[in-house]
Design a protein around this motif. Structure first.
Motif, PDB file in Angstrom:
ATOM      1  N   PHE A  39      15.772  11.679  -4.055  1.00  0.00           N
ATOM      2  CA  PHE A  39      15.961  13.100  -4.056  1.00  0.00           C
ATOM      3  C   PHE A  39      17.533  13.290  -4.060  1.00  0.00           C
ATOM      4  O   PHE A  39      18.046  14.726  -4.241  1.00  0.00           O
ATOM      5  CB  PHE A  39      15.617  13.625  -2.515  1.00  0.00           C
ATOM      6  CG  PHE A  39      14.093  13.417  -2.383  1.00  0.00           C
ATOM      7  CD1 PHE A  39      13.082  13.914  -3.635  1.00  0.00           C
ATOM      8  CD2 PHE A  39      13.479  12.985  -1.135  1.00  0.00           C
ATOM      9  CE1 PHE A  39      11.830  13.845  -3.540  1.00  0.00           C
ATOM     10  CE2 PHE A  39      12.129  12.946  -1.032  1.00  0.00           C
ATOM     11  CZ  PHE A  39      11.215  13.384  -2.348  1.00  0.00           C
ATOM     12  N   LEU A  40      18.251  12.628  -3.578  1.00  0.00           N
ATOM     13  CA  LEU A  40      19.726  12.587  -3.522  1.00  0.00           C
ATOM     14  C   LEU A  40      20.132  12.729  -5.048  1.00  0.00           C
ATOM     15  O   LEU A  40      21.245  13.487  -5.274  1.00  0.00           O
ATOM     16  CB  LEU A  40      20.300  11.383  -2.911  1.00  0.00           C
ATOM     17  CG  LEU A  40      21.964  11.608  -2.669  1.00  0.00           C
ATOM     18  CD1 LEU A  40      22.013  12.848  -1.675  1.00  0.00           C
ATOM     19  CD2 LEU A  40      22.472  10.394  -1.806  1.00  0.00           C
ATOM     20  N   SER A  74       0.764  -1.157   0.163  1.00  0.00           N
ATOM     21  CA  SER A  74       0.201   0.078   0.039  1.00  0.00           C
ATOM     22  C   SER A  74       0.967   0.994  -0.040  1.00  0.00           C
ATOM     23  O   SER A  74       0.415   2.268  -0.709  1.00  0.00           O
ATOM     24  CB  SER A  74      -0.932  -0.012   1.136  1.00  0.00           C
ATOM     25  OG  SER A  74      -0.011  -0.136   2.439  1.00  0.00           O
ATOM     26  N   PHE A  75       2.010   1.282   0.640  1.00  0.00           N
ATOM     27  CA  PHE A  75       3.026   2.315   0.599  1.00  0.00           C
ATOM     28  C   PHE A  75       3.676   2.425  -0.544  1.00  0.00           C
ATOM     29  O   PHE A  75       4.157   3.321  -1.122  1.00  0.00           O
ATOM     30  CB  PHE A  75       3.937   2.277   1.825  1.00  0.00           C
ATOM     31  CG  PHE A  75       3.034   2.577   3.333  1.00  0.00           C
ATOM     32  CD1 PHE A  75       3.005   3.919   3.400  1.00  0.00           C
ATOM     33  CD2 PHE A  75       2.525   1.483   4.047  1.00  0.00           C
ATOM     34  CE1 PHE A  75       2.190   4.119   4.687  1.00  0.00           C
ATOM     35  CE2 PHE A  75       2.110   1.610   5.129  1.00  0.00           C
ATOM     36  CZ  PHE A  75       1.751   3.246   5.737  1.00  0.00           C
ATOM     37  N   LEU A  76       3.980   1.307  -1.201  1.00  0.00           N
ATOM     38  CA  LEU A  76       4.856   1.107  -2.283  1.00  0.00           C
ATOM     39  C   LEU A  76       4.110   1.673  -3.318  1.00  0.00           C
ATOM     40  O   LEU A  76       4.423   2.478  -4.487  1.00  0.00           O
ATOM     41  CB  LEU A  76       5.482  -0.092  -2.576  1.00  0.00           C
ATOM     42  CG  LEU A  76       6.190  -0.682  -1.632  1.00  0.00           C
ATOM     43  CD1 LEU A  76       6.664  -2.153  -1.950  1.00  0.00           C
ATOM     44  CD2 LEU A  76       7.675   0.101  -1.698  1.00  0.00           C
ATOM     45  N   LEU A  77       2.604   1.545  -3.676  1.00  0.00           N
ATOM     46  CA  LEU A  77       1.757   1.910  -4.531  1.00  0.00           C
ATOM     47  C   LEU A  77       1.668   3.522  -4.491  1.00  0.00           C
ATOM     48  O   LEU A  77       1.510   4.377  -5.535  1.00  0.00           O
ATOM     49  CB  LEU A  77       0.358   1.176  -4.525  1.00  0.00           C
ATOM     50  CG  LEU A  77       0.235   0.142  -5.045  1.00  0.00           C
ATOM     51  CD1 LEU A  77      -0.959  -0.584  -4.435  1.00  0.00           C
ATOM     52  CD2 LEU A  77       0.908  -0.188  -6.189  1.00  0.00           C
ATOM     53  N   LEU A  78       1.719   4.059  -3.150  1.00  0.00           N
ATOM     54  CA  LEU A  78       1.789   5.519  -3.287  1.00  0.00           C
ATOM     55  C   LEU A  78       3.102   6.028  -3.669  1.00  0.00           C
ATOM     56  O   LEU A  78       3.313   7.086  -4.197  1.00  0.00           O
ATOM     57  CB  LEU A  78       1.727   5.676  -1.679  1.00  0.00           C
ATOM     58  CG  LEU A  78       1.819   7.363  -1.115  1.00  0.00           C
ATOM     59  CD1 LEU A  78       0.735   8.190  -1.831  1.00  0.00           C
ATOM     60  CD2 LEU A  78       1.729   7.349   0.161  1.00  0.00           C
ATOM     61  N   GLY A  79       4.382   5.331  -3.379  1.00  0.00           N
ATOM     62  CA  GLY A  79       5.453   5.759  -3.973  1.00  0.00           C
ATOM     63  C   GLY A  79       5.638   6.022  -5.333  1.00  0.00           C
ATOM     64  O   GLY A  79       6.322   6.557  -5.813  1.00  0.00           O
ATOM     65  N   VAL A 111       5.594  11.573 -10.325  1.00  0.00           N
ATOM     66  CA  VAL A 111       5.534  13.280 -10.357  1.00  0.00           C
ATOM     67  C   VAL A 111       6.873  13.791 -10.233  1.00  0.00           C
ATOM     68  O   VAL A 111       7.475  14.613 -11.026  1.00  0.00           O
ATOM     69  CB  VAL A 111       4.539  13.586  -9.332  1.00  0.00           C
ATOM     70  CG1 VAL A 111       4.576  15.496  -9.263  1.00  0.00           C
ATOM     71  CG2 VAL A 111       3.188  13.081  -9.497  1.00  0.00           C
ATOM     72  N   PHE A 112       7.751  13.234  -9.221  1.00  0.00           N
ATOM     73  CA  PHE A 112       9.095  13.764  -9.158  1.00  0.00           C
ATOM     74  C   PHE A 112       9.943  13.669 -10.378  1.00  0.00           C
ATOM     75  O   PHE A 112      10.859  14.406 -10.847  1.00  0.00           O
ATOM     76  CB  PHE A 112       9.713  13.328  -7.965  1.00  0.00           C
ATOM     77  CG  PHE A 112      11.179  13.780  -7.786  1.00  0.00           C
ATOM     78  CD1 PHE A 112      11.277  14.976  -7.146  1.00  0.00           C
ATOM     79  CD2 PHE A 112      12.293  13.186  -8.068  1.00  0.00           C
ATOM     80  CE1 PHE A 112      12.384  15.445  -6.797  1.00  0.00           C
ATOM     81  CE2 PHE A 112      13.679  13.736  -8.014  1.00  0.00           C
ATOM     82  CZ  PHE A 112      13.601  15.023  -7.193  1.00  0.00           C
ATOM     83  N   SER A 113       9.894  12.497 -11.139  1.00  0.00           N
ATOM     84  CA  SER A 113      10.659  12.149 -12.311  1.00  0.00           C
ATOM     85  C   SER A 113      10.372  13.340 -13.319  1.00  0.00           C
ATOM     86  O   SER A 113      11.167  13.843 -14.098  1.00  0.00           O
ATOM     87  CB  SER A 113      10.250  10.942 -12.805  1.00  0.00           C
ATOM     88  OG  SER A 113      10.772   9.902 -11.920  1.00  0.00           O
ATOM     89  N   LEU A 114       9.024  13.468 -13.414  1.00  0.00           N
ATOM     90  CA  LEU A 114       8.625  14.282 -14.402  1.00  0.00           C
ATOM     91  C   LEU A 114       9.182  15.840 -14.292  1.00  0.00           C
ATOM     92  O   LEU A 114       9.561  16.380 -15.010  1.00  0.00           O
ATOM     93  CB  LEU A 114       7.018  14.503 -14.579  1.00  0.00           C
ATOM     94  CG  LEU A 114       6.323  15.658 -15.501  1.00  0.00           C
ATOM     95  CD1 LEU A 114       6.770  15.289 -16.866  1.00  0.00           C
ATOM     96  CD2 LEU A 114       5.055  15.715 -15.285  1.00  0.00           C
ATOM     97  N   ILE A 115       8.972  16.373 -13.053  1.00  0.00           N
ATOM     98  CA  ILE A 115       9.381  17.612 -12.734  1.00  0.00           C
ATOM     99  C   ILE A 115      10.789  17.809 -12.862  1.00  0.00           C
ATOM    100  O   ILE A 115      11.384  18.752 -13.415  1.00  0.00           O
ATOM    101  CB  ILE A 115       8.914  18.021 -11.452  1.00  0.00           C
ATOM    102  CG1 ILE A 115       7.267  18.206 -11.237  1.00  0.00           C
ATOM    103  CG2 ILE A 115       9.430  19.463 -10.796  1.00  0.00           C
ATOM    104  CD1 ILE A 115       6.821  18.350  -9.803  1.00  0.00           C
ATOM    105  N   PHE A 116      11.543  16.675 -12.216  1.00  0.00           N
ATOM    106  CA  PHE A 116      13.013  16.974 -12.152  1.00  0.00           C
ATOM    107  C   PHE A 116      13.751  16.801 -13.567  1.00  0.00           C
ATOM    108  O   PHE A 116      14.591  17.654 -13.841  1.00  0.00           O
ATOM    109  CB  PHE A 116      13.481  15.798 -10.948  1.00  0.00           C
ATOM    110  CG  PHE A 116      14.925  15.768 -10.955  1.00  0.00           C
ATOM    111  CD1 PHE A 116      15.828  16.611 -10.515  1.00  0.00           C
ATOM    112  CD2 PHE A 116      15.786  14.578 -11.476  1.00  0.00           C
ATOM    113  CE1 PHE A 116      17.024  16.923 -10.484  1.00  0.00           C
ATOM    114  CE2 PHE A 116      17.294  14.678 -11.586  1.00  0.00           C
ATOM    115  CZ  PHE A 116      17.787  15.604 -10.989  1.00  0.00           C
ATOM    116  N   LEU A 117      13.275  15.836 -14.317  1.00  0.00           N
ATOM    117  CA  LEU A 117      13.827  15.465 -15.594  1.00  0.00           C
ATOM    118  C   LEU A 117      13.490  16.631 -16.771  1.00  0.00           C
ATOM    119  O   LEU A 117      14.475  17.227 -17.348  1.00  0.00           O
ATOM    120  CB  LEU A 117      13.564  14.263 -16.314  1.00  0.00           C
ATOM    121  CG  LEU A 117      14.043  12.908 -15.528  1.00  0.00           C
ATOM    122  CD1 LEU A 117      13.477  11.851 -16.104  1.00  0.00           C
ATOM    123  CD2 LEU A 117      15.230  12.967 -15.349  1.00  0.00           C
TER     124      LEU A 117
END
Length: 679
Positions: free
Chosen positions: A562-563, A58-63, A69-75
């Motif tokens: 994040f790192l 359940s937590f991994l699906l949230l991840g 989203v982070f990959s989209l913004i960051f790349l």
């Protein structure tokens, strides 16, 4: 021109700019790999069948969504560094006769090559490391799995589709950029400096006020429920304040340093500070991004490590006894058959109940305003309350003095209208407590929690333990409280429950067998008997480990993401600024500036701004600690000193890593600006 020509040009462009493209492609591969691993574990039926695996999933699906989203913004963000460095090359192609349509074809092939390498490499490494991740996750849950590597189609499709969307959006941005600029602008892009920004004291002041307000909230909020509701507000305020201070505040800092003649008019400071002023707007945004990503990595990794380390301790707090049974009855004679059945089961297994506890408890939900406990949200609003309801929510655990004395070994006495009160984790500065429609009591406050209630550790609401004089008083509170359900539709009926808890001196497997047998035997008793609820520490261990293990697993992966973001932004920032400063330092060396003075100037510039994000991230972490601590203690009952140790260790390790990045990037920067490394 044939298609192969554009492919060769695209490959040549990537190869010639490998100093920029290799880190970018490696990061893309890592993002794809992590996305696949989380998707694989989150959707794996085999992993979900491991006890506690469904909780972790359940937590991994949230991840999955967080990393997506982070990959989209960051790349999307880091690709801007590549575009900026390639402008001159594209301008030269255009001058030599290539139209913008030809440049588009080159960009399309570059994007296709990057996507193929990233997806291919990411999926290969993702499939290889997914087994390692599955073994680690299964080990956390205490389960077993084979060593065969499985290739799952659904995670592959999900990964490929999402990252194709990202690369398509990046391509559209690149094409828009090319069509927007004229050839001359692209050729001169590296020589066009930014105008020195004006010092915007208003924005700097807003940033200071926002940061001060967020810090005050973090330190001043004492109530755990208030901490939960205000945490994300404080996070948003800190992010906005950080960007304002690094953009506007850094300009103000440079201006102040320029006014300091003893500092400014030195060779190592004069050149570096002058160049910083001319790009501080973009520089400030990059530094703010580094600071925010660093803080996110520290908070995520530090918190989840602390939770995982304290898994067993948290389990013991949630389940203070090995077997815990709640009977919906205030009359012991009604539960006698249950006890006989339990004793028979224990006798069958040759086990004996140890550390037995038997007490009555009335659990009531309420909302606290000063010394008043409201039982209905409707009545709370009618009283004129206009604050945040969620900050007032409390769970009252009420028992009798006889049961308290029996469990504590004390011999206290209470008169009519008197009670004992304990509010762990929250402050209560009143001498009386009033429960709506149930009465008012003069209270004596207890220093420690009077008895262990597992649900009090698992609930997100603050807990209040109230000890009243006798059973008739407890029954009266129950009746008065339930009578209100006829007037308020937001209330449900609640009853006094008998809590029967005991420990077993046997292994976990035997305890689970005893638990299942007791459950089966109690279900066979007549249906007209009181309802019951039974729980087992050993049986629930896998779910609890799955909860903390899932958070830990997700925290490590998100912290790594994040790192990666922090490292790549630092790298591109240094490389791009190095190429921008190359001509300036070449001119200065031609007019007499030595390489030693160049290195001193570089060190001055980097020490002035490079370590600022690390220091500010540490400051953010220090002020965020009270909020994080209250939230974790409320939900997971963590020990504060362990959280402090964990956060300090994470910060020191991150600082060491940061210094290593500094050494590597400063060497690359010096190589570029000193002329040792050519374009």
């Amino acid at each position: 021109m044939r298609g192969g020509f554009y492919i060769r040009l695209a490959g040549s462009g990537i190869t010639k700019n490998r100093k920029l493209y290799i880190p970018y492609i490696i990061t893309c591969i890592c993002m794809v790999m992590m996305f696949y691993i989380i998707a694989y574990l989150g959707l794996s039926a085999d992993f979900g069948n491991v006890r506690g695996g469904d909780m972790m999933q359940s937590f991994l699906l949230l991840g999955i969504w967080i990393i997506a989203v982070f990959s989209l913004i960051f790349l999307y963000y880091t690709n801007s560094f590549l575009i900026r460095r390639r402008q001159k090359e594209f301008g030269l192609y255009n001058i030599l006769g290539m139209g913008k349509r030809n440049l588009v074809k080159i960009l399309i092939w570059e994007n296709i090559l990057t996507a193929v390498i990233s997806l291919g490499g990411g999926l290969v490494f993702g499939i290889l490391f997914s087994k390692l991740a599955e073994l680690a996750g299964t080990k956390m849950l205490g389960g077993e799995t084979g060593f065969a590597i499985h290739v799952a189609l659904q995670p592959i499709v999900l990964t490929v589709v999402w990252f194709l969307v990202i690369f398509a959006l990046i391509l559209l941005r690149m094409l828009f950029y090319i069509f927007r600029l004229r050839p001359v602008e692209m050729l001169k892009s590296e020589n066009v400096g930014e105008k020195p920004p004006k010092t915007n004291w208003v924005l700097a002041l807003i940033g200071v006020l926002l940061l001060a307000a967020a810090y005050y909230m973090a330190v001043a909020i004492l109530d755990p429920m208030a901490a939960m509701t205000m945490f994300f507000v404080a996070v948003v305020m800190v992010i906005i304040a950080t960007y304002l201070l690094f953009i506007a505040g850094s300009v103000a800092m440079c201006r102040l340093l320029q006014r300091n003649k003893n500092y400014y008019y030195k060779t190592k400071h004069f050149v570096s500070l002058s160049s910083m002023v001319y790009r501080m707007k973009r520089n400030g945004a990059g530094l703010a991004s580094i600071c925010i990503l660093s803080t996110m990595a520290l908070v995520t990794v530090g918190s989840t490590i602390c939770l995982y380390v304290q898994t067993e301790d948290g389990l013991n707090k949630r389940y203070p006894s090995d077997i815990m049974i709640e009977f919906s009855s205030a009359d012991q004679s009604e539960t006698e058959e249950y006890r006989k059945a339990i004793d028979e089961v224990l006798a069958d297994y040759g086990a004996a109940a140890e550390n037995t506890e038997d007490f009555y408890l009335l659990s009531v939900a309420g909302m606290q305003t000063e010394d008043q406990i409201w039982l209905s949200e409707v009545s709370l609003n009618e009283s004129g309350f206009a604050g945040n309801v969620y900050e007032t929510i409390r769970r009252l655990y009420i028992t009798t003095l006889d049961d308290y004395n029996k469990m504590s070994g004390e011999n206290r006495e209470l008169q009519d209208g008197e009670a004992l009160l304990c509010t762990p984790g929250t402050e209560y500065n009143y001498d009386t407590v009033t429960i709506e429609n149930c009465g008012t009591w003069q209270v004596e406050k207890l220093d420690s929690q009077p008895f262990a209630v597992g649900s009090a550790q698992a609930g997100v609401a603050g807990s209040m333990f109230l000890i009243v004089k006798d059973m008739p008083t407890l029954i009266e509170i129950q009746d008065q409280r339930n009578a209100m359900t006829y007037d308020y539709t937001d209330m449900s009926v609640t009853f006094i429950e008998e809590n029967y808890n005991f420990d077993l001196s046997c292994g976990n497997d035997t305890e689970i067998e005893i638990y299942n047998t007791i459950l089966e035997r109690l279900n066979e008793l007549p249906e007209d008997m009181p309802n019951f609820y039974i729980s087992s520490k050993a049986y629930s261990r896998a779910d609890y480990v799955g909860l903390n293990g899932g958070l830990f697993f997700l925290g490590i992966l998100l912290g790594s993401v994040f790192l990666f973001g922090t490292v790549l932004i630092i790298y591109y920032k240094q490389i791009s600024e190095g190429y921008e400063d190359q001509d300036r330092f070449n001119i200065l060396m031609k007019v007499g500036m030595t390489r030693k003075e160049v290195r001193q100037s570089i060190n001055s510039q980097m020490l002035t701004v490079f370590f600022m994000p690390l220091l500010v991230a540490g400051l953010h972490l220090a002020f965020a600690f009270p909020l994080i601590s209250k939230i974790l203690q409320l939900i997971f009952a963590t020990e504060e000193y362990l959280l402090i140790i964990g956060m300090i260790c994470c910060y020191l390790v991150f600082a060491l890593f940061y210094v290593i990045i500094y050494a590597i990037t400063s060497k690359s920067y010096y190589g570029i600006v000193s002329g040792k490394e050519k374009r």
